[in-house]
Scaffold this active site. Structure first.
Site, short mmCIF file in Angstrom:
data_model
loop_
_atom_site.label_atom_id
_atom_site.label_comp_id
_atom_site.label_asym_id
_atom_site.label_seq_id
_atom_site.Cartn_x
_atom_site.Cartn_y
_atom_site.Cartn_z
N GLU A 1 0.84 -1.19 0.00
CA GLU A 1 0.00 0.00 0.00
C GLU A 1 0.88 1.24 0.00
O GLU A 1 1.94 1.26 0.62
CB GLU A 1 -0.89 0.03 1.25
N HIS B 1 -4.40 6.52 0.29
CA HIS B 1 -3.63 5.28 0.34
C HIS B 1 -4.22 4.32 -0.68
O HIS B 1 -5.29 4.58 -1.23
CB HIS B 1 -3.56 4.69 1.75
N ASP C 1 -8.81 0.83 8.52
CA ASP C 1 -8.83 2.25 8.17
C ASP C 1 -9.69 3.04 9.16
O ASP C 1 -9.34 4.15 9.55
CB ASP C 1 -9.38 2.45 6.75
N HIS D 1 -5.26 0.33 -2.08
CA HIS D 1 -5.66 -1.04 -1.78
C HIS D 1 -5.24 -1.89 -2.97
O HIS D 1 -5.95 -1.91 -3.98
CB HIS D 1 -7.17 -1.13 -1.55
ZN LIG Z 1 -7.21 0.95 3.55
#
Ligand SMILES: [Zn+2]
Length: 139
Positions: free
Chosen positions: A16, A77, A90, A79
């Protein structure tokens, strides 16, 4: 900025990526925010399923943001293998409050998909966003 974010997400694969977006909050008819700058962060976990911003990169981003006289508006961010929807992690690691938009870039499919969210303690709402053309006079 959007293209750079997608490139960042791809570059960090299979892990990530994470970064911050800063810009201006316009006064007037309803809150309107424009992102002007991107500050890539280092994912200190170097993980495919979670991220944590490395403190050093976070401090650098903060200093640069103050220097640029901008406000932090969003965090992003990626995935790598799941949909662009906030995970339980999260939600539990949301230290930013509900004012900061969380963008999630999913690289699950053939094309990247990005969605924005406002996170609450145990729920989330989709945040409205749009791409705008930056004029050539903008930095
Ligand atoms: Zn996430």
């Amino acid at each position: 900025l959007y293209v750079e974010m997608l490139a960042h997400a791809r570059a960090e694969m299979p892990n990530e990526c994470c970064g911050l977006l800063a810009g201006r909050i316009e006064a007037g008819g309803g809150p309107s925010r424009t992102v002007d700058r991107r500050y890539p962060l280092v994912n200190e976990f170097a993980s495919a399923t979670e991220y944590s911003a490395d403190p050093k990169s976070l401090i650098q981003a903060h200093v640069q943001c103050r220097h640029d006289a901008l406000e932090f508006l969003a965090i992003y961010h990626s995935h790598p293998t799941s949909p662009p929807v906030p995970s339980r992690t999260d939600l539990s690691r949301n230290y930013w409050g509900s004012e900061v938009v969380h963008f999630i870039i999913s690289l699950q499919g053939a094309e990247p998909v990005m969605r924005g969210w406002r996170l609450r303690e145990d729920a989330f709402d989709e945040a409205k966003w749009e791409l705008i053309e930056m004029s050539s006079s903008d930095p």
